[in-house]
Design a protein around this motif. Structure first.
Motif, PDB file in Angstrom:
ATOM      1  N   TYR A 153       0.817  -1.217   0.000  1.00  0.00           N
ATOM      2  CA  TYR A 153       0.000   0.000   0.000  1.00  0.00           C
ATOM      3  C   TYR A 153       0.851   1.267   0.000  1.00  0.00           C
ATOM      4  N   GLU A 154       1.973   1.243   0.727  1.00  0.00           N
ATOM      5  CA  GLU A 154       2.822   2.439   0.769  1.00  0.00           C
ATOM      6  C   GLU A 154       3.372   2.774  -0.612  1.00  0.00           C
ATOM      7  N   SER A 155       3.826   1.757  -1.331  1.00  0.00           N
ATOM      8  CA  SER A 155       4.344   1.976  -2.696  1.00  0.00           C
ATOM      9  C   SER A 155       3.240   2.469  -3.623  1.00  0.00           C
ATOM     10  N   ALA A 156       2.066   1.884  -3.475  1.00  0.00           N
ATOM     11  CA  ALA A 156       0.941   2.308  -4.307  1.00  0.00           C
ATOM     12  C   ALA A 156       0.588   3.756  -4.030  1.00  0.00           C
ATOM     13  N   LEU A 157       0.654   4.150  -2.757  1.00  0.00           N
ATOM     14  CA  LEU A 157       0.329   5.544  -2.418  1.00  0.00           C
ATOM     15  C   LEU A 157       1.256   6.526  -3.121  1.00  0.00           C
ATOM     16  N   LEU A 158       2.528   6.183  -3.229  1.00  0.00           N
ATOM     17  CA  LEU A 158       3.470   7.064  -3.936  1.00  0.00           C
ATOM     18  C   LEU A 158       3.038   7.250  -5.387  1.00  0.00           C
ATOM     19  N   ALA A 159       2.614   6.170  -6.008  1.00  0.00           N
ATOM     20  CA  ALA A 159       2.165   6.248  -7.402  1.00  0.00           C
ATOM     21  C   ALA A 159       0.879   7.063  -7.516  1.00  0.00           C
ATOM     22  N   TYR A 160      -0.061   6.851  -6.594  1.00  0.00           N
ATOM     23  CA  TYR A 160      -1.321   7.592  -6.653  1.00  0.00           C
ATOM     24  C   TYR A 160      -1.103   9.078  -6.374  1.00  0.00           C
ATOM     25  N   GLU A 161      -0.200   9.391  -5.446  1.00  0.00           N
ATOM     26  CA  GLU A 161       0.096  10.798  -5.172  1.00  0.00           C
ATOM     27  C   GLU A 161       0.711  11.471  -6.393  1.00  0.00           C
ATOM     28  N   ALA A 162       1.584  10.754  -7.102  1.00  0.00           N
ATOM     29  CA  ALA A 162       2.169  11.285  -8.339  1.00  0.00           C
ATOM     30  C   ALA A 162       1.088  11.477  -9.395  1.00  0.00           C
ATOM     31  N   ALA A 163       0.154  10.543  -9.472  1.00  0.00           N
ATOM     32  CA  ALA A 163      -0.940  10.653 -10.445  1.00  0.00           C
ATOM     33  C   ALA A 163      -1.839  11.841 -10.125  1.00  0.00           C
ATOM     34  N   ILE A 164      -2.100  12.069  -8.852  1.00  0.00           N
ATOM     35  CA  ILE A 164      -2.910  13.228  -8.437  1.00  0.00           C
ATOM     36  C   ILE A 164      -2.206  14.523  -8.829  1.00  0.00           C
ATOM     37  N   GLU A 165      -0.905  14.565  -8.579  1.00  0.00           N
ATOM     38  CA  GLU A 165      -0.143  15.761  -8.922  1.00  0.00           C
ATOM     39  C   GLU A 165      -0.127  15.991 -10.434  1.00  0.00           C
ATOM     40  N   ALA A 166      -0.019  14.912 -11.202  1.00  0.00           N
ATOM     41  CA  ALA A 166       0.036  15.024 -12.663  1.00  0.00           C
ATOM     42  C   ALA A 166      -1.311  15.405 -13.263  1.00  0.00           C
ATOM     43  N   ASP A 167      -2.403  14.915 -12.670  1.00  0.00           N
ATOM     44  CA  ASP A 167      -3.742  15.179 -13.214  1.00  0.00           C
ATOM     45  C   ASP A 167      -4.736  15.329 -12.066  1.00  0.00           C
ATOM     46  N   PRO A 168      -4.736  16.481 -11.403  1.00  0.00           N
ATOM     47  CA  PRO A 168      -5.592  16.672 -10.225  1.00  0.00           C
ATOM     48  C   PRO A 168      -7.090  16.659 -10.528  1.00  0.00           C
ATOM     49  N   ASN A 209      -8.584  14.226 -12.176  1.00  0.00           N
ATOM     50  CA  ASN A 209      -8.989  12.831 -12.344  1.00  0.00           C
ATOM     51  C   ASN A 209      -9.293  12.258 -10.954  1.00  0.00           C
ATOM     52  N   PRO A 210     -10.532  11.841 -10.683  1.00  0.00           N
ATOM     53  CA  PRO A 210     -10.876  11.349  -9.348  1.00  0.00           C
ATOM     54  C   PRO A 210     -10.338   9.956  -9.036  1.00  0.00           C
ATOM     55  N   ASP A 211      -9.953   9.181 -10.038  1.00  0.00           N
ATOM     56  CA  ASP A 211      -9.520   7.806  -9.792  1.00  0.00           C
ATOM     57  C   ASP A 211      -8.382   7.683  -8.775  1.00  0.00           C
ATOM     58  N   PRO A 212      -7.266   8.398  -8.949  1.00  0.00           N
ATOM     59  CA  PRO A 212      -6.187   8.195  -7.978  1.00  0.00           C
ATOM     60  C   PRO A 212      -6.560   8.611  -6.551  1.00  0.00           C
ATOM     61  N   TYR A 213      -7.461   9.576  -6.415  1.00  0.00           N
ATOM     62  CA  TYR A 213      -7.918   9.947  -5.075  1.00  0.00           C
ATOM     63  C   TYR A 213      -8.638   8.761  -4.427  1.00  0.00           C
ATOM     64  N   LEU A 214      -9.503   8.112  -5.201  1.00  0.00           N
ATOM     65  CA  LEU A 214     -10.284   6.993  -4.668  1.00  0.00           C
ATOM     66  C   LEU A 214      -9.402   5.774  -4.408  1.00  0.00           C
ATOM     67  N   TYR A 215      -8.471   5.504  -5.298  1.00  0.00           N
ATOM     68  CA  TYR A 215      -7.564   4.380  -5.081  1.00  0.00           C
ATOM     69  C   TYR A 215      -6.667   4.633  -3.869  1.00  0.00           C
ATOM     70  N   ALA A 216      -6.184   5.856  -3.736  1.00  0.00           N
ATOM     71  CA  ALA A 216      -5.364   6.195  -2.573  1.00  0.00           C
ATOM     72  C   ALA A 216      -6.179   6.085  -1.291  1.00  0.00           C
ATOM     73  N   SER A 217      -7.448   6.472  -1.348  1.00  0.00           N
ATOM     74  CA  SER A 217      -8.275   6.371  -0.145  1.00  0.00           C
ATOM     75  C   SER A 217      -8.376   4.915   0.302  1.00  0.00           C
ATOM     76  N   HIS A 218      -8.469   4.001  -0.641  1.00  0.00           N
ATOM     77  CA  HIS A 218      -8.522   2.574  -0.296  1.00  0.00           C
ATOM     78  C   HIS A 218      -7.227   2.143   0.398  1.00  0.00           C
ATOM     79  N   CYS A 219      -6.093   2.602  -0.104  1.00  0.00           N
ATOM     80  CA  CYS A 219      -4.811   2.258   0.521  1.00  0.00           C
ATOM     81  C   CYS A 219      -4.762   2.767   1.961  1.00  0.00           C
ATOM     82  N   TYR A 220      -5.168   4.013   2.156  1.00  0.00           N
ATOM     83  CA  TYR A 220      -5.165   4.555   3.509  1.00  0.00           C
ATOM     84  C   TYR A 220      -6.113   3.788   4.417  1.00  0.00           C
TER      85      TYR A 220
END
Length: 76
Positions: free
Chosen positions: A4-19, A21-32
Motif C-alpha cells: 500500500y505504501e508503494s501504491a500511495l506514492l504512485a497515486y500521489e504522483a498521479a494526483i499531482e500530474a492530473d488533479p 482525475n478522481p480515480d487516484p484519489y479513490l484508489y489512494a483512499s482505499h490504501c489509507y
C-alpha cells in the motif's frame, strides 16, 4: 503482503500530474483505509467529490466516492 505504501506514492504522483482525475484519489483512499488511516481516506474521498463536483462528466463517480466515504466513517 500488499504494498500500500508503494501504491500511495504512485497515486500521489498521479494526483499531482492530473488533479482533475478522481480515480487516484479513490484508489489512494482505499490504501489509507487498508493502512488504518481512516481520517486520511475520508479526506481523499472529499477531495475526489470536489473534483467530481467541478466536472459534470464525472457524475457517475459521485456515488462511488460517497459510498467509500460512508464505509470509512462507519469504521471510525
Amino acid at each position: 503482503c500488499r504494498h500500500y505504501e508503494s501504491a500511495l506514492l504512485a497515486y500521489e504522483a498521479a494526483i499531482e500530474a492530473d488533479p482533475k482525475n478522481p480515480d487516484p484519489y479513490l484508489y489512494a483512499s482505499h490504501c489509507y483505509e487498508q493502512l488504518g488511516q481512516l481520517d486520511r481516506a475520508i479526506e481523499l474521498c472529499d477531495e475526489a467529490l470536489g473534483v467530481i463536483a467541478s466536472n459534470p462528466a464525472m457524475i457517475n463517480y459521485r456515488e462511488k466516492a460517497a459510498s467509500l466515504k460512508s464505509s470509512y466513517i462507519k469504521k471510525l
